[in-house]
Scaffold this active site. Structure first.
Site, PDB file in Angstrom:
ATOM      1  N   HIS A  32      38.215  48.371  36.833  1.00  0.00           N
ATOM      2  CA  HIS A  32      37.151  47.550  36.219  1.00  0.00           C
ATOM      3  C   HIS A  32      35.790  48.260  36.254  1.00  0.00           C
ATOM      4  O   HIS A  32      34.907  47.924  37.027  1.00  0.00           O
ATOM      5  CB  HIS A  32      37.076  46.142  36.791  1.00  0.00           C
ATOM      6  CG  HIS A  32      37.169  45.991  38.273  1.00  0.00           C
ATOM      7  ND1 HIS A  32      36.346  46.636  39.162  1.00  0.00           N
ATOM      8  CD2 HIS A  32      37.977  45.193  39.018  1.00  0.00           C
ATOM      9  CE1 HIS A  32      36.652  46.274  40.390  1.00  0.00           C
ATOM     10  NE2 HIS A  32      37.637  45.407  40.341  1.00  0.00           N
ATOM     11  N   HIS A  73      31.846  39.360  33.418  1.00  0.00           N
ATOM     12  CA  HIS A  73      31.765  40.625  34.144  1.00  0.00           C
ATOM     13  C   HIS A  73      30.883  41.654  33.454  1.00  0.00           C
ATOM     14  O   HIS A  73      30.227  42.461  34.127  1.00  0.00           O
ATOM     15  CB  HIS A  73      33.169  41.219  34.342  1.00  0.00           C
ATOM     16  CG  HIS A  73      33.963  40.574  35.426  1.00  0.00           C
ATOM     17  ND1 HIS A  73      34.587  39.357  35.271  1.00  0.00           N
ATOM     18  CD2 HIS A  73      34.229  40.981  36.703  1.00  0.00           C
ATOM     19  CE1 HIS A  73      35.208  39.044  36.389  1.00  0.00           C
ATOM     20  NE2 HIS A  73      35.011  40.006  37.276  1.00  0.00           N
ATOM     21  N   ASP A 132      42.065  41.127  35.153  1.00  0.00           N
ATOM     22  CA  ASP A 132      41.683  40.947  36.567  1.00  0.00           C
ATOM     23  C   ASP A 132      41.749  39.456  36.913  1.00  0.00           C
ATOM     24  O   ASP A 132      40.963  38.948  37.710  1.00  0.00           O
ATOM     25  CB  ASP A 132      40.286  41.509  36.848  1.00  0.00           C
ATOM     26  CG  ASP A 132      39.969  41.613  38.349  1.00  0.00           C
ATOM     27  OD1 ASP A 132      40.921  41.596  39.152  1.00  0.00           O
ATOM     28  OD2 ASP A 132      38.780  41.671  38.710  1.00  0.00           O
ATOM     29  N   ALA A 157      34.858  36.626  41.753  1.00  0.00           N
ATOM     30  CA  ALA A 157      36.156  36.785  42.422  1.00  0.00           C
ATOM     31  C   ALA A 157      37.266  36.836  41.383  1.00  0.00           C
ATOM     32  O   ALA A 157      38.049  35.894  41.216  1.00  0.00           O
ATOM     33  CB  ALA A 157      36.386  35.653  43.413  1.00  0.00           C
TER      34      ALA A 157
END
Length: 391
Positions: free
Chosen positions: A213, A248, A271, A306
């Protein structure tokens, strides 16, 4: 015994060489046996107004449907895989999260059985060999230095099904572990790291080929200290993961990464944690609890994102409607590039004769998911299409 035959006709087909309108795609058993164009014939399924793309390949996913791959429970893992399959992911690499070594080895044993049953494509160990300063939603007290012997313990527990290990190369043993993983044919991924530019280049030279990521859980770019991001983006040997969930990464950052690396080096991932495909609430992520509010997963104290609640059909739609990717570029980053990285491009990742019939069918205008086929079997949506009758 006769082999089942299905012909999808009238659809837009996104092929490696470009987009074909009014395509016909034939499936026999679990394989694509013909990719042509032309008028629909009696017995074909009419897919007018729809687009067919190859099944999505997710390199990095922790769970979904309320279930976690880190649970150590086969039924939970199966439920997570099915949840993402219903959202177009026909090839899944299951990701663990930092935990006690004994717990991780038990999880690996369970997940290995699902790889052997062709439910999963492999196992990705994300942690515990990561930087305490960039641990995100990993328990700091459970982190370990990437001693090659300890890394090998986890790899061996996967019974030959370890696909990728994320580690911080600047930690003691990091570069040696990268070399060991490369020698074993396992992807060494750089992530959750405080590595500088030079050390990152050393890790790439040692055999690291993936950025976990990219941008998240690593130092930002500075004009005198470019850090790992620049090293990972500029090296043709590296595939960079990107999370296209609108949380993100800003869309402009995604576009920058695509322009710099190109879709042949970008793998869009989820993710995703357990809440993907469900709703808000409190969910486990390994030994931690995660609170999901308005679809955003955070540690309860608000200190870190998270994981995500993303599914790859959402990532695909966002890439086309919010991002600046073409259909072929989106397909490459969601299917072809990750399939090639996994060494599976001979059997999936593109619509070609002889490959597995892993298909995603979307509305041609909205790009909303309509149906999914895996290995020639409908996972969802088969009842959405009518059969062409004799004129």
């Amino acid at each position: 015994m006769a082999v089942d035959r299905t012909v999808l006709a009238g659809a837009r087909l996104v092929l490696p060489g470009g987009v074909v309108e009014d395509g016909r795609l034939t499936v026999r058993g679990d394989r694509i046996t013909a990719v042509t164009s032309g008028a629909a014939q009696p017995g074909d399924l009419d897919l007018t107004g729809h687009t067919v793309v190859p099944g999505f390949v997710d390199l990095h996913v922790h769970g979904g449907g309320g279930a976690s791959y880190a649970s150590g429970n086969a039924e939970e893992a199966l439920h997570a895989a099915r949840t993402h399959l219903h959202h177009g992911t026909t090839t899944t690499v299951a990701s663990t999260v930092t935990g006690e070594i004994d717990d991780l080895t038990r999880q690996a044993a369970v997940l290995s059985e699902l790889v052997e049953d062709d439910i999963l494509a492999g196992i990705h160990f994300e942690g515990p060999f990561i930087s305490p300063g960039r641990c995100g939603a990993h328990r700091p007290d459970l982190l370990r230095e990437p001693d090659p012997a300890l890394v090998r313990t986890l790899v061996d527990a996967a019974r030959g099904h370890a696909t990728m290990v994320t580690l911080a190369p600047e930690l003691p043993g990091g570069l040696d572990s990268v070399r060991m993983l490369a020698d074993l044919g396992i992807i060494a991924a750089i992530g959750h790291t405080d590595s500088d530019y030079t050390t990152t280049l050393q890790a790439i030279d040692a055999g690291a080929t993936v950025a976990t990521h990219l941008f998240n859980a690593m130092p930002a770019i500075a004009h005198r200290a470019p850090g790992p991001i620049v090293a990972l983006l500029e090296d043709e040997r590296v595939t960079v993961e990107l999370i296209n969930d609108g949380v993100h990464l800003h869309p402009s950052v995604l576009d920058l990464a695509h322009r710099t690396a190109g879709p042949h080096r970008v793998a869009l991932i989820t993710d995703a944690m357990a809440a993907a495909g469900t709703g808000d609430g409190l969910y486990p992520l390994g030994p931690l609890q995660v609170r999901v509010t308005n679809g955003i997963a955070m540690l309860p104290d608000g200190s870190s994102i998270a994981g995500s609640t993303l599914t790859l059909d959402q990532a695909f739609r966002r890439a086309l409607t919010i991002g600046k990717l073409t259909l072929n570029q989106a397909v490459q980053s969601l299917s072809a590039t990750p399939a090639r990285l996994l060494g599976l491009d001979h059997r999936t990742g593109s619509l070609e004769t002889g490959k597995l019939a892993d298909l995603v069918i979307v509305d041609s205008e909205s790009f909303d998911l309509v149906a999914v086929m895996r290995h020639g079997h409908w996972a969802r949506g088969a009842d959405r299409f009518r059969t062409v009758r004799t004129a």
